[in-house]
Design a protein around this motif. Structure first.
Motif, mmCIF file in Angstrom:
data_model
loop_
_atom_site.group_PDB
_atom_site.id
_atom_site.type_symbol
_atom_site.label_atom_id
_atom_site.label_comp_id
_atom_site.label_asym_id
_atom_site.label_seq_id
_atom_site.Cartn_x
_atom_site.Cartn_y
_atom_site.Cartn_z
ATOM 1 N N TRP A 8 -27.267 40.445 94.067
ATOM 2 C CA TRP A 8 -27.431 39.018 93.843
ATOM 3 C C TRP A 8 -26.549 38.157 94.728
ATOM 4 O O TRP A 8 -26.648 36.936 94.716
ATOM 5 C CB TRP A 8 -27.128 38.675 92.376
ATOM 6 C CG TRP A 8 -28.054 39.342 91.403
ATOM 7 C CD1 TRP A 8 -29.173 40.078 91.691
ATOM 8 C CD2 TRP A 8 -27.939 39.351 89.977
ATOM 9 N NE1 TRP A 8 -29.755 40.531 90.531
ATOM 10 C CE2 TRP A 8 -29.028 40.108 89.478
ATOM 11 C CE3 TRP A 8 -27.022 38.796 89.087
ATOM 12 C CZ2 TRP A 8 -29.219 40.309 88.110
ATOM 13 C CZ3 TRP A 8 -27.224 39.003 87.727
ATOM 14 C CH2 TRP A 8 -28.304 39.739 87.250
ATOM 15 N N GLY A 9 -25.633 38.759 95.466
ATOM 16 C CA GLY A 9 -24.751 37.988 96.332
ATOM 17 C C GLY A 9 -23.299 38.195 95.971
ATOM 18 O O GLY A 9 -22.956 38.639 94.873
ATOM 19 N N ALA A 10 -22.421 37.846 96.911
ATOM 20 C CA ALA A 10 -20.984 38.098 96.736
ATOM 21 C C ALA A 10 -20.408 37.346 95.545
ATOM 22 O O ALA A 10 -19.514 37.829 94.864
ATOM 23 C CB ALA A 10 -20.240 37.692 98.013
ATOM 24 N N GLY A 11 -20.925 36.169 95.281
ATOM 25 C CA GLY A 11 -20.399 35.363 94.186
ATOM 26 C C GLY A 11 -20.657 35.951 92.819
ATOM 27 O O GLY A 11 -20.064 35.523 91.834
ATOM 28 N N ALA A 12 -21.551 36.927 92.750
ATOM 29 C CA ALA A 12 -21.870 37.543 91.467
ATOM 30 C C ALA A 12 -20.963 38.728 91.158
ATOM 31 O O ALA A 12 -21.162 39.420 90.175
ATOM 32 C CB ALA A 12 -23.324 38.002 91.464
ATOM 33 N N ALA A 13 -19.946 38.956 91.975
ATOM 34 C CA ALA A 13 -19.087 40.130 91.796
ATOM 35 C C ALA A 13 -18.432 40.160 90.425
ATOM 36 O O ALA A 13 -18.234 41.217 89.833
ATOM 37 C CB ALA A 13 -18.021 40.164 92.883
ATOM 38 N N ALA A 14 -18.097 38.970 89.894
ATOM 39 C CA ALA A 14 -17.428 38.920 88.597
ATOM 40 C C ALA A 14 -18.332 39.412 87.471
ATOM 41 O O ALA A 14 -17.850 39.801 86.415
ATOM 42 C CB ALA A 14 -16.975 37.482 88.300
ATOM 43 N N GLU A 15 -19.641 39.369 87.710
ATOM 44 C CA GLU A 15 -20.578 39.825 86.689
ATOM 45 C C GLU A 15 -21.116 41.202 87.040
ATOM 46 O O GLU A 15 -22.275 41.527 86.760
ATOM 47 C CB GLU A 15 -21.749 38.847 86.539
ATOM 48 C CG GLU A 15 -21.342 37.457 86.082
ATOM 49 C CD GLU A 15 -21.235 36.483 87.230
ATOM 50 O OE1 GLU A 15 -21.568 36.857 88.360
ATOM 51 O OE2 GLU A 15 -20.798 35.351 86.986
ATOM 52 N N ALA A 16 -20.280 42.043 87.665
ATOM 53 C CA ALA A 16 -20.762 43.324 88.172
ATOM 54 C C ALA A 16 -21.378 44.194 87.084
ATOM 55 O O ALA A 16 -22.457 44.768 87.268
ATOM 56 C CB ALA A 16 -19.622 44.081 88.849
ATOM 57 N N VAL A 17 -20.724 44.290 85.930
ATOM 58 C CA VAL A 17 -21.243 45.133 84.865
ATOM 59 C C VAL A 17 -22.553 44.569 84.337
ATOM 60 O O VAL A 17 -23.548 45.289 84.170
ATOM 61 C CB VAL A 17 -20.215 45.259 83.725
ATOM 62 C CG1 VAL A 17 -20.817 46.009 82.537
ATOM 63 C CG2 VAL A 17 -18.966 45.976 84.216
ATOM 64 N N THR A 18 -22.565 43.263 84.067
ATOM 65 C CA THR A 18 -23.778 42.619 83.568
ATOM 66 C C THR A 18 -24.915 42.758 84.573
ATOM 67 O O THR A 18 -26.070 43.004 84.205
ATOM 68 C CB THR A 18 -23.506 41.126 83.289
ATOM 69 O OG1 THR A 18 -22.462 41.023 82.336
ATOM 70 C CG2 THR A 18 -24.747 40.442 82.754
ATOM 71 N N ARG A 19 -24.597 42.583 85.853
ATOM 72 C CA ARG A 19 -25.610 42.703 86.904
ATOM 73 C C ARG A 19 -26.191 44.104 86.931
ATOM 74 O O ARG A 19 -27.408 44.281 87.064
ATOM 75 C CB ARG A 19 -24.970 42.358 88.249
ATOM 76 C CG ARG A 19 -25.975 42.277 89.405
ATOM 77 C CD ARG A 19 -25.309 41.794 90.665
ATOM 78 N NE ARG A 19 -24.423 42.790 91.245
ATOM 79 C CZ ARG A 19 -23.110 42.674 91.338
ATOM 80 N NH1 ARG A 19 -22.497 41.610 90.866
ATOM 81 N NH2 ARG A 19 -22.379 43.619 91.904
ATOM 82 N N THR A 20 -25.341 45.105 86.773
ATOM 83 C CA THR A 20 -25.808 46.490 86.785
ATOM 84 C C THR A 20 -26.710 46.765 85.588
ATOM 85 O O THR A 20 -27.769 47.398 85.715
ATOM 86 C CB THR A 20 -24.620 47.458 86.775
ATOM 87 O OG1 THR A 20 -23.840 47.226 87.949
ATOM 88 C CG2 THR A 20 -25.091 48.899 86.775
ATOM 89 N N VAL A 21 -26.310 46.288 84.407
ATOM 90 C CA VAL A 21 -27.128 46.466 83.202
ATOM 91 C C VAL A 21 -28.490 45.814 83.385
ATOM 92 O O VAL A 21 -29.536 46.406 83.102
ATOM 93 C CB VAL A 21 -26.412 45.879 81.969
ATOM 94 C CG1 VAL A 21 -27.359 45.827 80.770
ATOM 95 C CG2 VAL A 21 -25.175 46.697 81.628
ATOM 96 N N THR A 22 -28.482 44.576 83.881
ATOM 97 C CA THR A 22 -29.735 43.838 84.047
ATOM 98 C C THR A 22 -30.635 44.519 85.072
ATOM 99 O O THR A 22 -31.840 44.654 84.863
ATOM 100 C CB THR A 22 -29.438 42.389 84.475
ATOM 101 O OG1 THR A 22 -28.547 41.795 83.529
ATOM 102 C CG2 THR A 22 -30.716 41.572 84.526
ATOM 103 N N ALA A 23 -30.065 44.952 86.194
ATOM 104 C CA ALA A 23 -30.858 45.628 87.223
ATOM 105 C C ALA A 23 -31.444 46.927 86.687
ATOM 106 O O ALA A 23 -32.591 47.276 86.995
ATOM 107 C CB ALA A 23 -30.000 45.897 88.454
#
Length: 223
Positions: free
Chosen positions: A193-208
């Motif tokens: 999702w982009g570098a700015g989404a790094a703080a949501e890494a866990v959430t991003r992984t779950v969603t993906a």
């Protein structure tokens, strides 16, 4: 009313004002269920894990139940024990269309009107409610897929779900069906999702992980 859920926004985007139809109708329950699970993942109501067979499991975060009734129903389903994503999609997806459409109608985003067919038979048709919300959502997704803007997590999930459902070509020319758009959409599916989404890494992984399970469940080239 409370803020729209991700599934409501997805259904509103899938609504095609020119024809009064909903794109991807034949596999809609997979897509809407995926949006519900993605919403739960984004708000950390659920997490994913890997079962013994390698299948992706969804489990409820017990001390963080959602307040929305639709989201709570899905959360309640996985509360007793972790369940396979495909099992959850099949269980929670089929009854979603009606209540979500009712919410959109209640919000005024979509109108349901009665028209005569052949001057004799009444039929209900869907029309754009004129609130501008669908156009706003579409513009958000277009900026990410076409202009390369860094997305908010919800917009990233919407773009990924549109891509994974196979409906993205139907948004051309608003979102041109090009190789660049296809590439960016696939990146969203994978959680890039982009570098700015790094703080949501866990959430991003779950969603993906959830979104890719939807992609696996949807047959090729749904209509």
């Amino acid at each position: 009313m409370s803020a729209p859920t991700l599934a409501e926004d997805l259904l509103l985007l899938l609504f095609q004002p020119k024809s009064g139809t909903i794109a991807g109708e034949n596999t809609l329950f997979y897509t809407l269920a995926g949006a519900v699970l993605a919403d739960l993942g984004l708000s950390e109501h659920v997490r994913t894990s890997t079962g013994r067979s390698g299948a992706t499991l969804v489990e409820a975060v017990e001390d963080n139940p959602p307040t929305d009734a639709v989201l709570r129903s899905a959360w309640d389903y996985v509360l007793p024990k972790p369940r396979g994503v495909q099992t959850v999609l099949a269980a929670v997806g089929p009854p979603l269309r009606g209540p979500l459409l009712d919410r959109l109608i209640e919000r005024g985003e979509i109108r349901q009107v009665t028209k005569k067919t052949l001057g004799l038979f009444d039929r209900k048709v869907l029309e754009d409610g004129g609130t501008g919300r669908r156009a706003h959502l579409l513009d958000d997704v277009r900026r990410v897929l076409v202009d390369g803007a860094e997305p908010e997590p919800r917009v990233a999930a919407l773009g990924a779900l549109l891509s994974g459902s196979g409906t993205l070509p139907q948004f051309d020319p608003d979102i041109p069906w090009s190789s660049a758009v296809i590439t960016r959409a696939k990146e969203l599916e994978q959680g890039n999702w982009g570098a700015g989404a790094a703080a949501e890494a866990v959430t991003r992984t779950v969603t993906a992980t959830i979104i890719n399970s939807v992609i696996t469940a949807v047959p090729p080239n749904p209509t």
